[in-house]
Design a protein around this motif. Structure first.
Motif, PDB file in Angstrom:
ATOM      1  N   SER A 155       0.812  -1.225   0.151  1.00  0.00           N
ATOM      2  CA  SER A 155      -0.034   0.111   0.205  1.00  0.00           C
ATOM      3  C   SER A 155       1.036   1.243   0.042  1.00  0.00           C
ATOM      4  O   SER A 155       0.399   2.290  -0.584  1.00  0.00           O
ATOM      5  N   ARG A 194      -2.178   4.593   8.143  1.00  0.00           N
ATOM      6  CA  ARG A 194      -2.368   3.211   7.610  1.00  0.00           C
ATOM      7  C   ARG A 194      -3.419   3.402   6.126  1.00  0.00           C
ATOM      8  O   ARG A 194      -3.113   2.594   5.430  1.00  0.00           O
ATOM      9  N   GLN A 208      -3.334  -4.184  -2.716  1.00  0.00           N
ATOM     10  CA  GLN A 208      -3.220  -5.041  -1.486  1.00  0.00           C
ATOM     11  C   GLN A 208      -4.266  -5.190  -0.563  1.00  0.00           C
ATOM     12  O   GLN A 208      -5.045  -4.284  -0.411  1.00  0.00           O
ATOM     13  N   LEU A 254      -5.432  -6.067   2.975  1.00  0.00           N
ATOM     14  CA  LEU A 254      -4.630  -5.935   4.296  1.00  0.00           C
ATOM     15  C   LEU A 254      -5.901  -6.114   5.191  1.00  0.00           C
ATOM     16  O   LEU A 254      -7.241  -6.118   4.968  1.00  0.00           O
TER      17      LEU A 254
END
Length: 191
Positions: free
Chosen positions: A18, A89, A137, A139
């Motif tokens: 990411s 994040r 991605q 996650l």
């Protein structure tokens, strides 16, 4: 120019971290096209045990602020680097699609199968993103399992985060990793 075979396409699938995903992300029409492919997963009972939450723009940073606050609530002595990691994040990829598993308890289709369907959506979304030239991605992290984060995202009591799919334009070539040997994983059952 010849297109790669479907198996070559599958064999080339890889996650792009990411932190290596930047602008542009998919526009509305492209995202809906990706989701149209992603929903074509096995779904025993036709329950559609999933839904999507898009997180883009300033919402990414607002969610990061809430994660940082939650980190400090859970651990008032958390190191500043841990808090900053949680704050950032969702700030890298321009688009994050939260795949939410909607589980129907007591149905003839076990909750495990419903959850597997939602997980299949996550993987299909990764493939759709790559097919359209994006990196992605899948996650989770602690926030996927935290009740306060679930409430922040507006999840119902029967819902769970199956994955946060980060989507954007790769800023560098995705790294390859060692893959398992399928022959070493295969056994034959015999009566």
């Amino acid at each position: 120019m010849s297109l790669p075979s479907p198996l070559q396409f599958l064999d080339a699938r890889r996650s792009v971290p990411s932190k290596q995903l930047g602008e542009p992300g998919p526009d509305d029409a492209t995202l809906l096209r990706m989701l149209a492919s992603a929903v074509r997963v096995p779904d025993h009972g036709k329950l559609v045990p999933f839904r999507f939450i898009r997180i883009e723009g300033d919402a990414r940073h607002a969610l990061g602020e809430r994660l940082a606050a939650r980190t400090l609530h859970l651990d008032p002595d958390a190191a500043p680097a841990v808090v900053e990691k949680d704050r950032a994040r969702f700030s890298h990829a321009p688009t994050i699609i939260t795949v939410v598993a909607r589980l129907t308890a007591g149905h003839k289709v076990p909750e495990q199968e419903q959850l597997l369907t939602a997980g299949s959506v996550c993987f299909a979304l990764l493939q759709a993103a790559q097919a359209l030239g994006f990196g992605a991605q899948w996650l989770t992290g602690w926030m996927a399992y935290d009740e306060a984060v679930a409430a922040t995202l507006g999840l119902a009591p029967n819902e769970r985060v199956a994955g946060f799919i980060h989507v954007g334009t790769p800023q560098m070539e995705a790294p390859e990793r060692d893959r398992p040997d399928p022959a070493a994983l295969l056994t034959d059952w015999a009566p």
